[in-house]
Design a protein around this motif. Structure first.
Motif, PDB file in Angstrom:
ATOM      1  N   GLN A   1       0.866  -1.182   0.000  1.00 11.42           N
ATOM      2  CA  GLN A   1       0.000   0.000   0.000  1.00 11.42           C
ATOM      3  C   GLN A   1       0.900   1.229   0.000  1.00 11.42           C
TER       4      GLN A   1
ATOM      5  N   VAL B   1       3.218  -7.789   8.511  1.00 13.05           N
ATOM      6  CA  VAL B   1       2.965  -6.473   7.931  1.00 13.05           C
ATOM      7  C   VAL B   1       4.214  -5.638   8.173  1.00 13.05           C
TER       8      VAL B   1
ATOM      9  N   ALA C   1       3.614  -2.893   3.568  1.00 16.19           N
ATOM     10  CA  ALA C   1       3.512  -4.150   2.829  1.00 16.19           C
ATOM     11  C   ALA C   1       2.864  -5.220   3.693  1.00 16.19           C
ATOM     12  N   VAL C   2       1.941  -5.957   3.095  1.00 19.00           N
ATOM     13  CA  VAL C   2       1.393  -7.145   3.744  1.00 19.00           C
ATOM     14  C   VAL C   2       2.079  -8.349   3.128  1.00 19.00           C
TER      15      VAL C   2
ATOM     16  N   ASP D   1      -2.608  -1.098  -8.387  1.00 18.68           N
ATOM     17  CA  ASP D   1      -1.322  -0.562  -7.941  1.00 18.68           C
ATOM     18  C   ASP D   1      -0.584   0.096  -9.107  1.00 18.68           C
TER      19      ASP D   1
ATOM     20  N   LEU E   1      -3.528 -11.552   0.325  1.00 21.94           N
ATOM     21  CA  LEU E   1      -2.907 -10.238   0.456  1.00 21.94           C
ATOM     22  C   LEU E   1      -3.762  -9.148  -0.187  1.00 21.94           C
TER      23      LEU E   1
ATOM     24  N   ALA F   1      -5.794  -6.385   8.973  1.00 23.85           N
ATOM     25  CA  ALA F   1      -5.025  -7.038   7.917  1.00 23.85           C
ATOM     26  C   ALA F   1      -4.299  -8.268   8.447  1.00 23.85           C
TER      27      ALA F   1
ATOM     28  N   ASP G   1      -2.894  -1.962  11.520  1.00 24.59           N
ATOM     29  CA  ASP G   1      -2.833  -3.147  10.662  1.00 24.59           C
ATOM     30  C   ASP G   1      -3.498  -4.370  11.305  1.00 24.59           C
TER      31      ASP G   1
ATOM     32  N   SER H   1       5.318   3.536   2.633  1.00 26.88           N
ATOM     33  CA  SER H   1       4.595   2.348   2.178  1.00 26.88           C
ATOM     34  C   SER H   1       4.398   1.349   3.312  1.00 26.88           C
TER      35      SER H   1
ATOM     36  N   LYS I   1      -4.696  -6.067   2.196  1.00 26.83           N
ATOM     37  CA  LYS I   1      -4.256  -4.707   1.877  1.00 26.83           C
ATOM     38  C   LYS I   1      -5.412  -3.717   1.968  1.00 26.83           C
ATOM     39  N   LYS I   2      -6.607  -4.169   1.595  1.00 25.48           N
ATOM     40  CA  LYS I   2      -7.783  -3.295   1.667  1.00 25.48           C
ATOM     41  C   LYS I   2      -8.222  -3.035   3.112  1.00 25.48           C
TER      42      LYS I   2
END
Length: 720
Positions: free
Chosen positions: A231, A256, A264-265, A426, A273, A247, A244, A262, A277-278
């Motif tokens: 993200q 995470v 990242a998951v 993305d 993922l 997630a 997070d 940024s 991420k959402k």
């Protein structure tokens, strides 16, 4: 005519193969786009694939293996480079195998794909590689048979001596060739004797592509590797806080990671993922200007009116020319940001292990990926390996290494191998885009409708120089002023296929048609008038070859039957970019009251065509790309975020919208020049000028479908 080229001792290296009597020949490739060529036994090549980059191997069986150094993204370089080597070698193309090389900065000077420069840089070096290998093989055969080398002939990998009736394939002589003295000079073939170059050859990866063999970065798998999706912050913002928890609760998510702007998951597969991420709750705050398209429209107007411009070129007395003009023509043209939209979204594999890193994936600039990784981690570049996969499109996007660095960051954080994969959303919202640009043109005509003055001012968003100040019509107008203004935007931009000229050509060529109309002249006649003036009485520096441009203009007019059918309304465009010249004519017929785009005729002078199949595909692809983005595609921003997030709103051209394309090539006698990009720039202008000829509607902004001048035209596209 044969060419003699020097191969110095320093440039030439020859070593006997150590396993199966094979041969290794190397060349120093500095100052060219493709590095040295080396010849080894097939066994040596297969066992040491990571040690070499671009090399020619002849095995004892007579098979020829050529490693291609440049990243292949559809420009056909993985096929055309080996064709050039095989030509001078006199190899049997059926016995040639091609393998993609990995990065080796010690052997490569410029191992990259970009700027349509690979073949122009490498043409003579590739030929020398094949010719030198052939020379030592012939010398080895002459010694073995005790016959004069000049009596020996080579054809399709078979060495023959007519007088004695002796013959043998390459592999029979590689061991002896390894101890032969390398020549100081080698004679290259006369171009009229080419047997492989200039013939249609299928892409060497074609079978693997249509049978679904893993070739691309998206296909890459490694046992035990993790997957990650990222993200990214909106443009102009930074992270304020991250929640997070939701997630992390998704099954399959293992971690995470936050770095920079940024988050990242990480997990075992990409599917969970996407969901995780959402569920990230990231709060952002401003870290610079948070821009919207409405802001850009205002900025363009302000900068165009009173921005401080850098003068890129000035010839004659421009003010006097415009003051004395009988008529002045003025117009502004504007284009939006565009995403690169490769079919394969960005992805990369990284495994950080202490001070060593392994990188695998699709990149146009593998050494940039390595250098930026080394800088991030504070380790020597030589501790990093880069394996290059085939690229599922690039168009300039993969010149950057941002997505590579994301993989490195995550791998370092989780201490494990990881592959970062971007989604289509993305790619559209977190990428680097074609800069948005606006141009203002002014032309001064005297009482005889002669163009006596020309002004161009360009304003771009992170575009650098928005002009190509030495391109046509520069050099053909006595009084000329070209200026450029750059606005520093928080939105990242990048080279987009045919940088700057992808829109500048459309704007310039459309404006020249406006000048032709004001002067009461045929559009082709106006261009020829200017070109003849540049040829006979040039003003200042010419950044283009007038004769080559005249050649494509005349040929395009002839092939398209310019102006000969009153029922066909035509638009003309011609442009020079990336060393090559392309003229295009778009044909529109009015059927049932509606204009119908029927055909685009393209004439290209890219020097000698190495592979007609690949060249034809490049021109057709460039036209489709240029037409689609001129007519349909737009990327707008609101508060630092693109509003178009996927192909449902980011409109691309469709197959049914492609008209007939008629391609022609001019053999100007030059060595190969660029071809991956030059066919795109003229397309928008040819189509826009044809639309004006058919409807009287002038299109000055892209995409065409969003302009009010276009909305009620109801243009149709039909294939013949």
């Amino acid at each position: 005519m044969k060419t003699v080229t020097k191969a110095s001792r320093r440039d030439f290296l020859k070593i006997a193969g150590t396993t199966a009597g094979g041969l290794f020949i190397g060349f120093n490739w500095f100052s060219c786009d493709s590095p040295k060529v080396e010849v080894l036994s097939t066994e040596e090549i297969l066992s040491q694939a990571k040690s070499f980059n671009s090399y020619l191997s002849i095995s004892p069986t007579g098979d020829v293996v050529i490693y291609s150094p440049n990243p292949e993204l559809g420009q056909n370089i993985k096929t055309s480079f080996p064709m050039v080597v095989a030509e001078e070698l006199e190899a049997d193309w059926e016995k040639v195998r091609v393998v993609q090389a990995n990065l080796d900065a010690e052997k490569y000077d410029r191992q990259l794909t970009g700027g349509s420069g690979a073949m122009p840089h490498s043409w003579e070096r590739l030929r020398k590689a094949g010719a030198t290998a052939k020379f030592v093989l012939v010398a080895a055969a002459a010694k073995t048979w005790n016959v004069p080398a000049e009596e020996i002939t080579v054809e399709k990998g078979i060495i023959s001596h007519k007088g004695s009736g002796k013959k043998g394939h390459f592999g029979e002589f590689v061991a002896e060739a390894a101890i032969m003295t390398a020549p100081e000079e080698v004679t290259l073939k006369d171009k009229k004797d080419f047997k492989i170059i200039g013939t249609p050859v299928k892409n060497v990866d074609a079978k693997d592509i249509y049978t679904g063999k893993p070739l691309y970065g998206i296909d890459f798998q490694r046992e035990g590797m993790k997957h990650a999706m990222v993200q990214r912050a909106p443009f102009g913002m930074k992270i304020k806080s991250v929640d997070d928890s939701a997630a992390r609760s998704v099954s399959g998510v293992t971690d995470v990671v936050q770095f920079g702007t940024s988050v990242a998951v990480v997990g075992n597969t990409t599917w969970p993922l996407l969901k995780a991420k959402k569920l990230l709750k990231v709060e952002y705050e401003a870290d610079g200007a948070v821009e919207s398209t409405a802001d850009h429209d205002r900025l363009f107007a302000e900068l165009m009116a009173k921005g401080k411009a850098e003068v890129k070129r000035k010839d004659g007395n421009v003010d006097a020319a415009f003051k004395s003009a009988a008529k002045v023509v003025t117009a502004e043209y504007q284009c939006p940001f565009l995403a690169h939209s490769p079919m394969e979204p960005e992805n990369f594999f990284a495994h950080v292990q202490g001070d060593k890193v392994e990188l695998v994936g699709p990149t146009q600039t593998p050494d940039r990926a390595r250098q930026e990784t080394a800088q991030l981690l504070g380790i020597p570049p030589e501790n990093i390996t880069v394996e290059i996969t085939r690229l599922g499109g690039g168009f300039g996007r993969r010149l950057r290494a941002d997505y590579v660095i994301e993989a490195v960051e995550v791998s370092r954080a989780i201490n494990a191998p990881v592959k970062v994969t971007w989604s289509r959303e993305d790619e559209l919202t977190g990428g680097a885009y074609r800069p948005a640009v606006r141009y203002r043109f002014e032309a001064a005509l005297d009482a005889n409708n002669t163009l006596i003055g020309y002004k161009l001012r360009g304003v771009g968003m992170n575009a650098g120089n928005t002009t190509r100040e030495n391109n046509f019509p520069s050099g053909a107008v006595d009084n000329l002023l070209i200026e450029s203004i750059e606005h520093k935007s928080t939105i990242t931009t990048n080279a987009w296929r045919a940088p700057i000229t992808n829109f500048l050509a459309y704007a310039e060529q459309s404006f020249l048609d406006e000048v032709a109309l004001a002067a009461g002249k045929d559009p082709v006649d106006l261009r020829m008038e200017l070109l003849n003036r540049a040829k006979t009485n040039p003003v200042g520096e010419l950044g283009y070859d007038v004769d080559r441009m005249i050649g494509v203009v005349k040929t395009a007019a002839e092939k398209s039957n310019w102006g000969k059918n009153p029922n066909v309304k035509q638009g003309f465009s011609v442009y020079f970019s990336h060393r090559s010249y392309v003229a295009q004519v778009a044909d529109i017929e009015v059927q049932g009251g509606s204009p119908v785009l029927k055909k685009v005729t393209a004439v290209t002078d890219c020097g000698m065509v190495v592979n007609p199949t690949g060249a034809n595909h490049q021109v057709r692809g460039g036209i489709v790309d240029g037409m689609g983005h001129a007519m349909y595609t737009n990327l707008t921003f609101e508060n630092g975020v693109p509003k178009q997030r996927n192909f449902d709103s980011y409109r691309l051209i469709r197959m049914k919208e492609v008209p007939e394309i008629d391609t022609h090539f001019v053999d100007s006698g030059f060595d190969p020049t660029g071809l991956g990009e030059p066919a795109l720039p003229p397309t928008g202008g040819a189509i826009a000028n044809a639309i004006f000829a058919a409807t009287g509607r002038r299109l000055r902004s892209q995409p065409f479908i969003e302009q009010k001048e276009f909305s009620d035209i109801k243009l149709e596209i039909k294939r013949a």
